[in-house]
Design an enzyme around this catalytic site. Sequence first.
Site, mmCIF file in Angstrom:
data_model
loop_
_atom_site.group_PDB
_atom_site.id
_atom_site.type_symbol
_atom_site.label_atom_id
_atom_site.label_comp_id
_atom_site.label_asym_id
_atom_site.label_seq_id
_atom_site.Cartn_x
_atom_site.Cartn_y
_atom_site.Cartn_z
ATOM 1 N N LYS A 118 79.696 33.864 90.536
ATOM 2 C CA LYS A 118 80.378 31.615 90.554
ATOM 3 C C LYS A 118 81.374 31.453 89.183
ATOM 4 O O LYS A 118 81.247 32.364 88.819
ATOM 5 C CB LYS A 118 78.848 31.278 90.212
ATOM 6 C CG LYS A 118 77.672 31.137 91.616
ATOM 7 C CD LYS A 118 76.177 29.999 91.223
ATOM 8 C CE LYS A 118 75.568 30.349 92.080
ATOM 9 N NZ LYS A 118 74.323 29.139 91.196
ATOM 10 N N TYR A 141 76.127 23.872 100.951
ATOM 11 C CA TYR A 141 74.128 23.877 99.813
ATOM 12 C C TYR A 141 74.132 22.917 101.190
ATOM 13 O O TYR A 141 73.378 21.690 100.894
ATOM 14 C CB TYR A 141 74.942 24.024 98.672
ATOM 15 C CG TYR A 141 75.112 24.841 98.340
ATOM 16 C CD1 TYR A 141 73.916 25.567 97.399
ATOM 17 C CD2 TYR A 141 76.867 25.048 97.348
ATOM 18 C CE1 TYR A 141 74.124 26.973 96.184
ATOM 19 C CE2 TYR A 141 76.461 26.071 96.353
ATOM 20 C CZ TYR A 141 74.725 27.252 96.100
ATOM 21 O OH TYR A 141 75.771 27.582 94.912
ATOM 22 N N ASN A 182 74.275 29.468 86.127
ATOM 23 C CA ASN A 182 74.097 30.377 86.827
ATOM 24 C C ASN A 182 74.613 32.288 86.855
ATOM 25 O O ASN A 182 73.876 32.369 87.465
ATOM 26 C CB ASN A 182 72.382 29.815 87.207
ATOM 27 C CG ASN A 182 72.267 30.226 87.962
ATOM 28 O OD1 ASN A 182 73.529 29.467 89.091
ATOM 29 N ND2 ASN A 182 71.054 29.464 88.925
ATOM 30 N N HIS A 211 74.913 33.508 93.026
ATOM 31 C CA HIS A 211 74.350 32.415 93.700
ATOM 32 C C HIS A 211 73.596 33.930 95.338
ATOM 33 O O HIS A 211 74.386 35.958 95.288
ATOM 34 C CB HIS A 211 74.900 31.959 94.776
ATOM 35 C CG HIS A 211 74.582 32.243 96.570
ATOM 36 N ND1 HIS A 211 73.822 31.247 96.565
ATOM 37 C CD2 HIS A 211 74.989 32.559 97.393
ATOM 38 C CE1 HIS A 211 72.834 31.056 97.769
ATOM 39 N NE2 HIS A 211 73.504 31.939 98.612
ATOM 40 N N GLU A 264 74.410 32.579 105.917
ATOM 41 C CA GLU A 264 75.810 32.771 104.787
ATOM 42 C C GLU A 264 76.990 33.371 105.022
ATOM 43 O O GLU A 264 78.234 33.444 104.326
ATOM 44 C CB GLU A 264 74.882 32.345 103.317
ATOM 45 C CG GLU A 264 74.090 31.136 103.285
ATOM 46 C CD GLU A 264 73.114 31.827 101.623
ATOM 47 O OE1 GLU A 264 72.669 30.356 101.270
ATOM 48 O OE2 GLU A 264 73.372 32.163 101.379
#
Length: 139
Positions: free
Chosen positions: A11, A51, A114, A117, A128
């Site tokens: 990320k 998302y 965080n 993913h 995805e």
Amino acid sequence: MKSQRTFAIIKPDAVKKNATGDILNMIHTAGFRIIGMRMLEINREQAEGFYAVHAERPFFASLCEFMSSGPIVVLALEKENAIADWRKLMGATNPANAEAGTIRKKHAANIEHNAVHGSDAEDTARFELSYFFAGYELF
Ligand code: ATP
Ligand code: MG
């Protein structure tokens, strides 16, 4: 168990703090083969499409803003039990709850920023992977 594919993202927070190399090293050390990899930026609409399952969650807007805030690295990973093993290596969504030795324990700042993913099931992994990779781009 037979070989399985999963989809991963490094990320924007982790790319920004130059953790990409360390995360790729942790991926290889854990026995994953990297069969696809690309660095890119996505825009707000592309983040929302990715998302879409979270569209009703309170953090959706903030999450899409964050995911389009800078370069990301998208990865196709392969190994036995790749989906569960990658989620295990990532650690808990909230780094405060992440176990020692996980990527989020080491590199994540908070529950939103965080670091990584990972797909959570076979159908989401398929969606995805196809969102970011054409079949001919996977080795
Ligand atoms: P990911 O889908 O990114 O692999 P995950 O499956 O551990 O993470 P999800 O519940 O699917 O967690 O949430 C997707 C992402 O949304 C999280 O990784 C995090 O960046 C963000 N997020 C989740 N919960 C919150 C929250 N309470 N507040 C802010 N952001 C959140
Ligand atoms: Mg998830």
